[in-house]
Design an enzyme around this catalytic site. Structure first.
Site, PDB file in Angstrom:
ATOM      1  NE  ARG A  43      91.385 -81.868 -32.096  1.00  0.00           N
ATOM      2  CZ  ARG A  43      90.997 -81.811 -33.361  1.00  0.00           C
ATOM      3  NH1 ARG A  43      89.787 -82.214 -33.704  1.00  0.00           N
ATOM      4  NH2 ARG A  43      91.805 -81.372 -34.291  1.00  0.00           N
ATOM      5  CE  LYS A 172      99.832 -57.697 -44.256  1.00  0.00           C
ATOM      6  NZ  LYS A 172     101.143 -58.303 -44.130  1.00  0.00           N
ATOM      7  CD  GLU A 206      99.110 -66.380 -50.883  1.00  0.00           C
ATOM      8  OE1 GLU A 206      99.439 -66.703 -49.736  1.00  0.00           O
ATOM      9  OE2 GLU A 206      98.044 -66.720 -51.417  1.00  0.00           O
ATOM     10  CG  HIS A 230      93.256 -60.600 -46.813  1.00  0.00           C
ATOM     11  ND1 HIS A 230      93.012 -60.363 -45.481  1.00  0.00           N
ATOM     12  CD2 HIS A 230      93.690 -61.877 -46.894  1.00  0.00           C
ATOM     13  CE1 HIS A 230      93.288 -61.457 -44.791  1.00  0.00           C
ATOM     14  NE2 HIS A 230      93.694 -62.391 -45.629  1.00  0.00           N
ATOM     15  CE  LYS A 327      96.606 -70.163 -51.352  1.00  0.00           C
ATOM     16  NZ  LYS A 327      97.508 -69.392 -50.485  1.00  0.00           N
TER      17      LYS A 327
HETATM   18  P1  NAP Z   1      95.384 -75.018 -37.734  1.00  0.00           P
HETATM   19  O1  NAP Z   1      96.869 -74.964 -37.823  1.00  0.00           O
HETATM   20  O2  NAP Z   1      94.658 -76.113 -38.420  1.00  0.00           O
HETATM   21  O3  NAP Z   1      95.023 -75.034 -36.177  1.00  0.00           O
HETATM   22  C1  NAP Z   1      93.725 -75.314 -35.743  1.00  0.00           C
HETATM   23  C2  NAP Z   1      93.679 -75.205 -34.236  1.00  0.00           C
HETATM   24  O4  NAP Z   1      92.339 -75.491 -33.825  1.00  0.00           O
HETATM   25  C3  NAP Z   1      94.590 -76.176 -33.502  1.00  0.00           C
HETATM   26  O5  NAP Z   1      95.072 -75.565 -32.335  1.00  0.00           O
HETATM   27  C4  NAP Z   1      93.645 -77.320 -33.140  1.00  0.00           C
HETATM   28  O6  NAP Z   1      93.993 -77.951 -31.922  1.00  0.00           O
HETATM   29  C5  NAP Z   1      92.377 -76.557 -32.872  1.00  0.00           C
HETATM   30  N1  NAP Z   1      91.206 -77.434 -33.046  1.00  0.00           N
HETATM   31  C6  NAP Z   1      90.695 -77.913 -34.208  1.00  0.00           C
HETATM   32  N2  NAP Z   1      89.618 -78.670 -33.946  1.00  0.00           N
HETATM   33  C7  NAP Z   1      89.459 -78.673 -32.591  1.00  0.00           C
HETATM   34  C8  NAP Z   1      88.518 -79.243 -31.714  1.00  0.00           C
HETATM   35  N3  NAP Z   1      87.463 -79.964 -32.143  1.00  0.00           N
HETATM   36  N4  NAP Z   1      88.678 -79.028 -30.400  1.00  0.00           N
HETATM   37  C9  NAP Z   1      89.703 -78.301 -29.938  1.00  0.00           C
HETATM   38  N5  NAP Z   1      90.620 -77.708 -30.724  1.00  0.00           N
HETATM   39  C10 NAP Z   1      90.480 -77.897 -32.035  1.00  0.00           C
HETATM   40  O7  NAP Z   1      94.722 -73.649 -38.251  1.00  0.00           O
HETATM   41  P2  NAP Z   1      95.431 -72.223 -38.436  1.00  0.00           P
HETATM   42  O8  NAP Z   1      96.174 -72.223 -39.715  1.00  0.00           O
HETATM   43  O9  NAP Z   1      96.144 -71.869 -37.188  1.00  0.00           O
HETATM   44  O10 NAP Z   1      94.160 -71.271 -38.654  1.00  0.00           O
HETATM   45  C11 NAP Z   1      93.347 -70.859 -37.589  1.00  0.00           C
HETATM   46  C12 NAP Z   1      92.359 -69.826 -38.088  1.00  0.00           C
HETATM   47  O11 NAP Z   1      93.054 -68.708 -38.579  1.00  0.00           O
HETATM   48  C13 NAP Z   1      91.477 -70.297 -39.239  1.00  0.00           C
HETATM   49  O12 NAP Z   1      90.218 -69.683 -39.115  1.00  0.00           O
HETATM   50  C14 NAP Z   1      92.198 -69.761 -40.475  1.00  0.00           C
HETATM   51  O13 NAP Z   1      91.303 -69.567 -41.551  1.00  0.00           O
HETATM   52  C15 NAP Z   1      92.706 -68.447 -39.937  1.00  0.00           C
HETATM   53  N6  NAP Z   1      93.909 -67.933 -40.628  1.00  0.00           N
HETATM   54  C16 NAP Z   1      95.088 -68.622 -40.594  1.00  0.00           C
HETATM   55  C17 NAP Z   1      96.219 -68.101 -41.210  1.00  0.00           C
HETATM   56  C18 NAP Z   1      97.562 -68.796 -41.142  1.00  0.00           C
HETATM   57  O14 NAP Z   1      98.546 -68.201 -41.607  1.00  0.00           O
HETATM   58  N7  NAP Z   1      97.664 -69.980 -40.613  1.00  0.00           N
HETATM   59  C19 NAP Z   1      96.139 -66.854 -41.876  1.00  0.00           C
HETATM   60  C20 NAP Z   1      94.919 -66.185 -41.879  1.00  0.00           C
HETATM   61  C21 NAP Z   1      93.824 -66.726 -41.240  1.00  0.00           C
HETATM   62  P3  NAP Z   1      94.781 -79.364 -31.878  1.00  0.00           P
HETATM   63  O15 NAP Z   1      96.121 -79.075 -32.512  1.00  0.00           O
HETATM   64  O16 NAP Z   1      94.883 -79.623 -30.449  1.00  0.00           O
HETATM   65  O17 NAP Z   1      93.983 -80.319 -32.686  1.00  0.00           O
END
Ligand code: NAP
Length: 475
Positions: A43, A172, A206, A230, A327
């Site tokens: 975004r 993994k 965790e 998982h 957690k």
């Molecule tokens: P995050 O840090 O909150 O990142 C969200 C991303 O989505 C950002 O790039 C944000 O862009 C973008 N976004 C949100 N709303 C938007 C909109 N309306 N328009 C355009 N872009 C938008 O989330 P995350 O932790 O990376 O997780 C992403 C996915 O992976 C989720 O489904 C989560 O459940 C899954 N997941 C994450 C992890 C992990 O370790 N983080 C592990 C397993 C699964 P902007 O920054 O530009 O707002």
């Protein structure tokens, strides 16, 4: 292999911590085509240049990637940036229309409420026409009804054979090796049943808390965040029947049968077969840790779950599968422990049968990746009066590759190559949710309490039967 990756959520934590570093590693190992490119979508407003600079800084901070490393520079040179409002399908289509015409892989690393609008926008732009593919992160829905709704809407945009649902545990190395060991060895497959296996423990512990993600987490809790995907995927790989081949659908057909054979939890069995908990302030790794802050107005959330699952089929009748995740626990450890029954007749004075360590097979996924087989043996030395059994731990890990790979490396490569074997099919998602819904419903009917535990402990005292990491058992 597809040459264009559209990476949605490119400024997010997952992308910066794992996805871009995985791509850099694949480039270093020359596993991506020479004209491979990444279209980063999020975004925020960025030019390609400011995004690359921000990405290099974030990769260094989160994953320790050296911005000067050749593979990081090569990756950055292949990254373009597009800003879009991903909640608006028309905006997605307009911003990305110029990439249509060539096969691509769209990887949605965004909040799950954006999966449908992004898919609709991609379809409108022609970016989901065959043979393009769609990769989805977890979670898909928060119960069976919402998962079905999401999958139906996505199914209207792209056919199931081109939807790749990630469960990164499947990428993994020890999980891959579980299949290799199980199905490649007469010795193991011969004892892989209720006659020889006493119990199976799967624990994902965790030390991290929910910090900063209370809003998301309060709506899911440990049950929906970890067990539905998982832990149930790991359970499937241990419990499934040998597939006819390693073909993606042959394996997934067997996995789904396991999920369908899981006995639903009921209000009558909720107390005996489950425990819920939530962490309170404590000390983790020597540092003070705050308790879980329940957002006002939300239904109370569990950050710890222990479940005794039963698989109603011939192979597993009577074998408990103890599933546990939490957690802010004492250690970060993920492992599967298969405990075998004692031999039928005990010949040895020491130790006595009831005190003997049973044979165990331990697949450890975190913090290190290894596989251990615990046998019993004896030192046949003259100073030993009687034959005394001693534990003999055998390391069954393959000789270490020079570095540990990020699970996403394998999964990204498979998605680009169109190999769905390590991705989750829609009927698996449904069957998993169906069982999870039975657990949530049983808890609701039985009024199962959420028990407090101190951050840095092993969960509520009532959960000790579920918390059996191998390291703890032998200590
Ligand atoms: P995050 O840090 O909150 O990142 C969200 C991303 O989505 C950002 O790039 C944000 O862009 C973008 N976004 C949100 N709303 C938007 C909109 N309306 N328009 C355009 N872009 C938008 O989330 P995350 O932790 O990376 O997780 C992403 C996915 O992976 C989720 O489904 C989560 O459940 C899954 N997941 C994450 C992890 C992990 O370790 N983080 C592990 C397993 C699964 P902007 O920054 O530009 O707002």
């Amino acid at each position: 292999m597809h040459r264009t990756l559209l990476l949605f959520g490119a400024t997010g934590d997952l992308a910066q911590r794992y996805l871009f570093p995985s791509l850099a590693n694949l480039l270093r190992d020359r596993l991506l085509p020479p004209d491979f490119r990444v279209v980063a979508v999020a975004r925020q407003n960025h030019s390609a240049e400011t995004f690359r600079t921000a990405l290099a800084t974030a990769m260094a901070a989160k994953g320790g990637a050296d911005p000067a490393a050749a593979e990081v520079r090569e990756l950055l040179a292949r990254v373009e940036y597009v800003a879009a409002d991903l909640a608006d399908p028309a905006n997605v289509a307009a911003q990305l229309a110029s990439y249509a015409g060539k096969p691509c892989v769209s990887f949605l690393s965004t909040p799950p409420n954006l999966f449908v609008p992004i898919s609709e926008g991609l379809k409108a732009a022609g970016l989901l026409d065959a043979p393009s593919r769609l990769v989805l992160e977890k979670p898909i829905g928060r119960d069976l009804a919402s998962a079905r709704e999401t999958m139906l809407a996505i199914g209207a945009c792209v056919s199931e054979d081109r939807v790749f649902r990630i469960d990164h545990y499947l990428g993994k190395a020890p999980v891959q090796n579980l299949l290799a060991l199980r199905f490649g060895n007469t010795l193991l497959e011969a004892v892989w049943n209720r006659q020889w296996i006493q119990s199976v423990d799967i624990i994902v512990a965790e030390t991290a808390g929910v910090d900063g993600r209370e809003g998301y987490y309060a709506n899911y809790g440990a049950l929906r965040d970890m067990v539905q995907n998982h832990i149930l995927q790991l359970l499937c790989l241990i419990a499934m029947e040998p597939p006819g081949s390693l073909d993606a659908d042959a394996v997934r057909n067997e996995k789904v049968k396991v999920l369908q054979a899981l006995r639903p939890l009921s209000a009558a069995t909720a107390h005996a077969d489950s425990v819920r908990g939530r962490y309170e302030a404590g000390v983790v790794d020597g540092k003070a840790a705050a308790g879980f802050l329940q957002p006002p107005g939300q239904t109370p959330t569990d950050t710890f779950v222990g479940l005794r699952a039963h698989i109603d089929n011939w192979r597993w009748e009577g074998v408990p599968f103890r599933l546990c995740t939490g957690k802010r626990l004492a250690e970060r450890v993920t492992e599967i422990v298969i405990t075998f029954r004692h031999v039928s007749h005990w010949l040895f004075e020491k130790p006595r049968k009831e005190r003997a360590t049973p044979n165990r097979m331990v697949f450890r996924l975190q913090p290190e990746e290894n596989i251990q087989l615990d046998l019993m043996s004896s030192l046949a030395a003259p100073e030993w009066g009687a034959l005394e059994l001693r534990p003999l731990p055998l390391d069954l890990s393959m000789p270490l590759s020079p570095r540990r790979r990020i699970a996403y490396e394998r999964l990204l490569l498979d998605a680009l190559n169109g190999n769905p074997a390590l991705f989750v099919r829609n009927d698996e998602v449904e069957a998993a949710w169906k069982w999870i819904d039975s657990v949530a419903e049983a808890w609701r009917e039985a009024n199962t309490p959420i028990l407090p535990y101190l951050a840095g402990s092993w969960g509520p005292a009532e959960a000790s039967a579920y918390v059996q990491p191998a390291a703890r058992k032998s200590s």
